[in-house]
Structures are given as structure tokens and as C-alpha cells.
Write a protein that holds these residues in place. Structure first.
Motif, PDB file in Angstrom:
ATOM      1  N   TYR A  44       0.827  -1.192   0.000  1.00  0.00           N
ATOM      2  CA  TYR A  44       0.000   0.000   0.000  1.00  0.00           C
ATOM      3  C   TYR A  44       0.868   1.251   0.000  1.00  0.00           C
ATOM      4  O   TYR A  44       1.980   1.246   0.548  1.00  0.00           O
ATOM      5  CB  TYR A  44      -0.890   0.051   1.251  1.00  0.00           C
ATOM      6  N   VAL A  45       0.340   2.313  -0.600  1.00  0.00           N
ATOM      7  CA  VAL A  45       0.874   3.652  -0.385  1.00  0.00           C
ATOM      8  C   VAL A  45      -0.226   4.457   0.303  1.00  0.00           C
ATOM      9  O   VAL A  45      -1.414   4.208   0.099  1.00  0.00           O
ATOM     10  CB  VAL A  45       1.313   4.336  -1.699  1.00  0.00           C
ATOM     11  N   ARG A 102      -5.692   5.626   0.958  1.00  0.00           N
ATOM     12  CA  ARG A 102      -4.899   4.420   0.724  1.00  0.00           C
ATOM     13  C   ARG A 102      -5.114   3.878  -0.684  1.00  0.00           C
ATOM     14  O   ARG A 102      -6.248   3.751  -1.142  1.00  0.00           O
ATOM     15  CB  ARG A 102      -5.261   3.317   1.728  1.00  0.00           C
ATOM     16  N   PHE A 103      -3.989   3.578  -1.336  1.00  0.00           N
ATOM     17  CA  PHE A 103      -3.993   2.883  -2.616  1.00  0.00           C
ATOM     18  C   PHE A 103      -3.269   1.551  -2.428  1.00  0.00           C
ATOM     19  O   PHE A 103      -2.200   1.500  -1.827  1.00  0.00           O
ATOM     20  CB  PHE A 103      -3.207   3.660  -3.684  1.00  0.00           C
ATOM     21  N   SER A 104      -3.837   0.485  -2.966  1.00  0.00           N
ATOM     22  CA  SER A 104      -3.126  -0.789  -3.022  1.00  0.00           C
ATOM     23  C   SER A 104      -2.383  -0.885  -4.347  1.00  0.00           C
ATOM     24  O   SER A 104      -2.930  -0.534  -5.403  1.00  0.00           O
ATOM     25  CB  SER A 104      -4.110  -1.954  -2.907  1.00  0.00           C
ATOM     26  N   PHE A 105      -1.116  -1.343  -4.292  1.00  0.00           N
ATOM     27  CA  PHE A 105      -0.418  -1.585  -5.557  1.00  0.00           C
ATOM     28  C   PHE A 105      -0.329  -3.086  -5.859  1.00  0.00           C
ATOM     29  O   PHE A 105       0.548  -3.537  -6.600  1.00  0.00           O
ATOM     30  CB  PHE A 105       0.953  -0.898  -5.626  1.00  0.00           C
ATOM     31  N   ALA A 106      -1.299  -3.829  -5.338  1.00  0.00           N
ATOM     32  CA  ALA A 106      -1.418  -5.237  -5.709  1.00  0.00           C
ATOM     33  C   ALA A 106      -2.250  -5.341  -6.987  1.00  0.00           C
ATOM     34  O   ALA A 106      -3.292  -5.994  -7.043  1.00  0.00           O
ATOM     35  CB  ALA A 106      -2.058  -6.035  -4.587  1.00  0.00           C
ATOM     36  N   THR A 107      -1.787  -4.651  -7.999  1.00  0.00           N
ATOM     37  CA  THR A 107      -2.397  -4.659  -9.311  1.00  0.00           C
ATOM     38  C   THR A 107      -1.316  -4.321 -10.325  1.00  0.00           C
ATOM     39  O   THR A 107      -0.201  -3.954  -9.940  1.00  0.00           O
ATOM     40  CB  THR A 107      -3.579  -3.671  -9.385  1.00  0.00           C
ATOM     41  N   SER A 108      -1.607  -4.414 -11.603  1.00  0.00           N
ATOM     42  CA  SER A 108      -0.550  -4.285 -12.610  1.00  0.00           C
ATOM     43  C   SER A 108      -0.015  -2.862 -12.711  1.00  0.00           C
ATOM     44  O   SER A 108      -0.712  -1.884 -12.408  1.00  0.00           O
ATOM     45  CB  SER A 108      -1.071  -4.724 -13.978  1.00  0.00           C
TER      46      SER A 108
END
Length: 401
Positions: free
Chosen positions: A327-328, A376-382
Motif C-alpha cells: 500500500y501507499v 490508501r492505494f493498493s499496488f497489488a495490481t498491474s
């Protein structure tokens, strides 16, 4: 006319999980044809490794489809004990381990077993969204300890002392953190350990992101800095993040025998036992090849780096670089007070709604984590989706007046 149904008061004091609610809304919009880019979900975007899936299928074929012991199969509890011997150089008996229906249920069991009405639980903020409601459902009082962005969200003992009192019973630690990705420093944990000894506090250490770490070497842990606190500490973990097994719903807890026995009573009267098939899959996850977390890290790292570069390139936005998790947690408060089509952005909830409605980007407002200046942003994506999403975010912010 049937009598009106009166709900329990405990239901009124809590809200549904905001992260799950936002993720569900994003999926509904996507199903309706809206091009939503979803950064709200807290799960790896990798399939469960094939050898783990094969173990689940094999468990079905072997007939492992019945009730197990309430605290889980002994083979899996022994594997958890071996993990702690290897990682923390600590000895646990299998009876000191509970296998739960995901890490979340394990934490719920902990608070149900420990908290009496009025007991206070210190929760550093930003915090995972479910800690305060779990404490409240146990009759306890969440006491929020704000952490400072300028200190990389590290924990300072003076902040604990300002909010601790005679009713303080438990301190919650989560490192690496959801939502910030920060890792508590060794100095902070040493100070916490000293204070916990002096005050007799119990420590609940949520270690679910322990394998998603971008620093070199082992990270500080409360039981690495003070192994003597083992009898005052309950550990929570699981296979969801490390092995991309969120839907398998297997977690575990380790701690003093008396606490685990109490938790087993609760689990036996609530869910009976964790899913048998999932337990055998988790056993293979813990005892099989351990290279999968590194595979995820190699994918997560460039995503994290792009997010940080893009976010800090936006005027007025700051963001602590996460050292773990995926996460960021950028600070967008410089944009509060601005408006779009007559609607003022006055909070993280308003900004997250604006991002979803106008930019078709799903995020989680910082208010859900006890930190309203952030999103919050999740970077568990492309990486492609991240680049497209940041383009939309920049355009949306530029449209605010």
C-alpha cells in the motif's frame, strides 16, 4: 402485525468494513460496464501457487472434508511452531497455537478472550480498519495513538504514555503496517517492551505482512528485541498475504497457553473449526518451497516505486515510502477545501468519493484508518493499471478549484 425487531446495541456502534464495502462497490460498477480502476483491495493479484492448490485438491481426494479439532490439525500447528523456531528463535508447543478462519478471525478471538467491559486497548493510528470495532465488540475501549507522518509513522513511547491509563490492558502492534507500509524501528520496540514490562500490558502483534518487506535483512519485532515478553505477547499471522491465499481463510495465533485455551473455547462455539481442506493447503504452503513471496516482491517493487514517484510529483502531495506490505498512503490534505461543480472536498471520504465518481478510481479514505488527511492505494495490481490510475488522479486533482 409482527412486532418490530430490535437489534442488539453492539451492532449500532460499528460499521461494515469500509475496505470490503468499497471493493464491492467498485466490482458492481465494473459489472455495470463502468471502467473502474480498483486500488481498494487488500489482496495480492497473484493466483495461489499451483503446488498449494494441488494440496487442497489432494485433501479432498483423501477425504479430509470433515470436522477437525477446534484449534486446527496438529500437523499445521506443528508447522507454525517450526516457523517460529526458525524465524524468531522461540519455542511454542502446538497447544499454544490456534488455527483460525483467516487472520481476522484470529484477532477477533484474541480480543474476545482478553477484553472485559471498560478495558482499554492502545491502537496506533493509522490502523487497520477492523481493530477498533473488534475491541468494541468485546466491550473494550479503543484508545487511538496518532503516529506522525514526519516520523515515518514510527511509534514514540511518549505518545503511548500520554494516552495510557489505569485501564490500559493491551497494545496492538502491526509492522509492516496496513495502511502505511511502515516498519516499527528497533528503538521504538525496545521502548515499548520496557513500558509493557513495567505496566504489565499485553501485546498483540499482527505480523500478517512479515514476508512483504522491501528492506534487507530481518525486520525488528517485539519478540526479537525482548524474547522475555513471550508470555505477555499474542502473535497473529496467516497465509493470506504471503502465499496469496486470501480466500482460503486460514490464519493462526500463538501465545500463552491460558489465552489460547480461552480462544479455543470461543472458536469451538462460533465456527467449530477452520476449513479442513484449507488447512491441508496451508500446511503445504508453510512446509513447501518458500520462494513465492520473493516472486511477489519482485513485481511489487517497481509498482511501489512508480507510485511514490508519481504521487510526490503532484504539487501538495506527500507520501512516506512504504518499507513493507503493498500500500501507499499519500497525504492529500492540501486539496481539502477545494471544490468541483459546487461540491467541496472537505475530507478523505469526500475525496475518495470524488475519485470514484469522477475519475472511476476506487481508493479507501484515510478516515477509515483513523487518519483523515490520507488516502490508501493498493499496488497489488498491474503497473499498467497503476499508471492509468495515476493519470486519472492527476486530472481529477487538477479539476478542483
Amino acid at each position: 402485525m409482527p412486532a418490530a425487531i430490535t437489534l442488539a446495541q453492539r451492532v449500532a456502534q460499528i460499521a461494515p468494513s469500509p475496505t470490503l464495502a468499497i471493493n464491492a462497490k467498485a466490482k458492481q460498477l465494473k459489472a455495470a460496464g463502468v471502467d473502474v480502476l480498483n486500488f481498494s483491495v487488500g489482496e495480492p493479484d497473484f493466483p495461489t501457487p499451483p503446488h498449494i492448490c494441488a494440496a487442497g485438491k489432494e485433501a479432498i481426494d483423501k477425504g479430509h472434508t470433515r470436522y477437525t479439532a477446534a484449534n486446527g490439525i496438529v500437523e499445521l500447528r506443528e508447522a507454525v511452531c517450526a516457523r517460529y523456531r526458525s524465524r524468531l528463535d522461540l519455542n511454542y508447543d502446538p497447544e499454544q497455537i490456534q488455527i483460525s478462519c483467516g487472520g481476522k478471525q484470529g484477532l477477533y478471538n484474541i480480543f474476545q478472550a482478553l477484553i472485559n467491559p471498560g478495558d482499554e486497548v492502545l491502537i496506533p493510528a493509522p490502523y487497520w480498519v477492523s481493530y477498533p470495532p473488534m475491541v468494541e465488540l468485546a466491550g473494550g475501549v479503543p484508545v487511538i495513538v496518532p503516529l506522525r507522518e514526519e516520523n515515518n509513522f514510527d511509534l514514540h513511547v511518549d505518545d503511548l504514555l500520554q494516552r495510557a491509563g489505569s485501564k490500559t490492558k493491551v497494545l496492538v502492534l502491526n509492522s509492516p503496517s496496513n495502511p502505511t507500509g511502515s516498519i516499527l524501528s528497533e528503538g521504538a520496540l525496545k521502548a515499548v517492551a520496557k513500558l509493557a514490562r513495567e505496566r504489565g500490558w499485553l501485546i498483540v502483534s499482527d505480523d500478517i505482512y512479515e514476508d512483504i518487506v522491501y528492506t534487507k535483512g530481518t525486520i525488528p519485532h517485539i519478540l526479537r528485541v525482548d524474547p522475555g515478553l513471550q508470555e505477555q505477547t499474542i502473535l497473529s499471522n496467516g497465509v493470506s498475504k504471503s502465499y496469496s491465499m486470501t480466500g482460503w481463510r486460514i490464519g493462526w495465533c500463538a501465545g500463552p497457553l491460558a489465552v489460547l485455551k480461552a480462544m479455543n473455547k470461543i472458536q469451538s462455539q462460533s465456527v467449530s473449526n477452520p476449513v479442513a481442506v484449507s488447512q491441508y493447503a496451508a500446511l503445504t504452503a508453510l512446509t513447501g518451497p518458500q520462494d513465492f513471496p520473493q516472486t511477489m516482491l519482485e513485481a511489487f517493487l517497481p509498482r511501489r516505486d512508480f507510485f511514490i514517484q508519481a504521487l510526490t510529483g503532484i504539487k501538495g502531495v506527500t507520501c512516506v515510502e512504504p518499507m513493507g506490505a503493498f500500500y501507499v498512503f499519500p497525504n492529500f490534505s492540501a486539496y481539502y477545501g477545494r471544490s468541483f461543480q459546487g461540491k467541496t472536498i472537505d475530507s478523505s471520504v469526500a475525496l475518495a468519493d470524488y475519485f470514484l465518481d469522477e475519475a472511476q478510481v476506487a481508493t479507501v479514505p484515510g478516515a477509515a484508518f483513523g487518519a483523515d488527511d490520507f488516502i490508501r492505494f493498493s499496488f497489488a495490481t498491474s503497473l499498467d493499471i497503476i499508471k492509468a490510475g495515476m493519470g486519472r488522479i492527476e486530472q481529477a486533482l487538477a479539476a478542483l478549484k
